[in-house]
Design a protein around this motif. Structure first.
Motif, PDB file in Angstrom:
ATOM      1  N   ARG A  50       0.837  -1.194   0.000  1.00  0.00           N
ATOM      2  CA  ARG A  50       0.000   0.000   0.000  1.00  0.00           C
ATOM      3  C   ARG A  50       0.876   1.249   0.000  1.00  0.00           C
ATOM      4  O   ARG A  50       1.781   1.371   0.815  1.00  0.00           O
ATOM      5  CB  ARG A  50      -0.885   0.012   1.231  1.00  0.00           C
ATOM      6  N   ALA A  79      -7.731   5.728  -1.757  1.00  0.00           N
ATOM      7  CA  ALA A  79      -7.354   5.522  -0.350  1.00  0.00           C
ATOM      8  C   ALA A  79      -8.550   5.107   0.497  1.00  0.00           C
ATOM      9  O   ALA A  79      -9.680   5.516   0.239  1.00  0.00           O
ATOM     10  CB  ALA A  79      -6.741   6.791   0.224  1.00  0.00           C
ATOM     11  N   THR A 135      -7.707   4.517   4.153  1.00  0.00           N
ATOM     12  CA  THR A 135      -7.205   4.587   5.524  1.00  0.00           C
ATOM     13  C   THR A 135      -6.471   5.900   5.754  1.00  0.00           C
ATOM     14  O   THR A 135      -5.661   6.328   4.923  1.00  0.00           O
ATOM     15  CB  THR A 135      -6.247   3.409   5.809  1.00  0.00           C
ATOM     16  N   LYS A 192       1.495  -0.920   5.750  1.00  0.00           N
ATOM     17  CA  LYS A 192       1.766  -0.855   4.313  1.00  0.00           C
ATOM     18  C   LYS A 192       1.774  -2.246   3.681  1.00  0.00           C
ATOM     19  O   LYS A 192       1.505  -2.384   2.492  1.00  0.00           O
ATOM     20  CB  LYS A 192       3.094  -0.144   4.048  1.00  0.00           C
ATOM     21  N   GLY A 227      -5.368  -3.497   0.893  1.00  0.00           N
ATOM     22  CA  GLY A 227      -6.231  -2.334   0.985  1.00  0.00           C
ATOM     23  C   GLY A 227      -5.765  -1.216   0.084  1.00  0.00           C
ATOM     24  O   GLY A 227      -4.799  -1.361  -0.676  1.00  0.00           O
ATOM     25  N   GLY A 228      -6.462  -0.093   0.194  1.00  0.00           N
ATOM     26  CA  GLY A 228      -6.123   1.081  -0.588  1.00  0.00           C
ATOM     27  C   GLY A 228      -4.956   1.839   0.034  1.00  0.00           C
ATOM     28  O   GLY A 228      -4.365   1.404   1.027  1.00  0.00           O
ATOM     29  N   ALA A 229      -4.662   2.973  -0.562  1.00  0.00           N
ATOM     30  CA  ALA A 229      -3.563   3.804  -0.080  1.00  0.00           C
ATOM     31  C   ALA A 229      -3.832   4.298   1.337  1.00  0.00           C
ATOM     32  O   ALA A 229      -4.980   4.376   1.791  1.00  0.00           O
ATOM     33  CB  ALA A 229      -3.364   5.002  -1.007  1.00  0.00           C
TER      34      ALA A 229
END
Length: 184
Positions: free
Chosen positions: A2, A47, A49, A112, A116-118
């Motif tokens: 991520r 993103a 988070t 990281k 998941g997203g960025a």
């Protein structure tokens, strides 16, 4: 892996806070509703988070849960990971918040590596500086406000060496704000 995005407002001379590092007094920021809505859409697309330190969490919680608009909707829905050395810090005051107690840099390294997203970091100054020094930042989304502060706290203070960046995007808004994206 991520990507970790640092997103913050800065002055033309590169300061993101006053000389004492206090992010609660960000009166230099030029409000721009179009820019905020565009940024919210960009966040929503990449993103899921938000990573913040304890004080930034408290500052954000004082505003965003009752705010309206695209940005408020994204921030309130996103998972908020709060870095704190205090394992007893209560983050339940804001839904979708989790505590990452202990070594913040190690917590971010591990995060990281998850699916998941960025990850987006909004501050504060010391949190961002430590992430930069540890080479954990992948992108900088800087909102350059049309003001010169003359002094203050920079996220890039005390770097031991030069860091080359690549400009990916830039957009100018009617308020005079520039929205820039750099990658490492």
């Amino acid at each position: 892996m991520r990507p970790l995005i640092v997103s913050c407002n800065v002055s033309v001379d590169g300061f993101m806070a006053g000389p004492d590092g206090d992010l609660s007094s960000l009166d230099f920021i030029v409000p721009d509703e179009q820019e905020e809505n565009d940024l919210a859409v960009r966040f929503r697309d990449v993103a899921d988070t938000i990573v913040v330190g304890r004080q930034t969490f408290l500052d954000m919680n004082a505003y965003w849960p009752t705010a309206d608009g695209e940005m408020a909707a994204w921030i309130n829905a996103a998972t908020k990971v709060v870095l704190s050395t205090d394992a007893d810090f209560d983050v339940s005051i804001w839904p979708n918040s989790v505590l990452a107690a202990g070594d913040g840099l190690e917590q971010v390294r591990q995060l990281k590596e998850t699916a998941g997203g960025a990850l987006v970091v909004f501050g504060g100054v010391q949190t961002i500086r430590s992430l930069i020094a540890a080479d954990l930042v992948d992108e900088y989304w800087l909102k350059v406000n049309p003001v010169v502060l003359g002094q203050g706290s920079s996220m890039f203070s005390d770097l031991p060496n030069r860091r080359p960046l690549t400009l990916r995007t830039t957009q100018q808004f009617p308020s005079g704000m520039l929205d820039t994206t750099y990658t490492t």
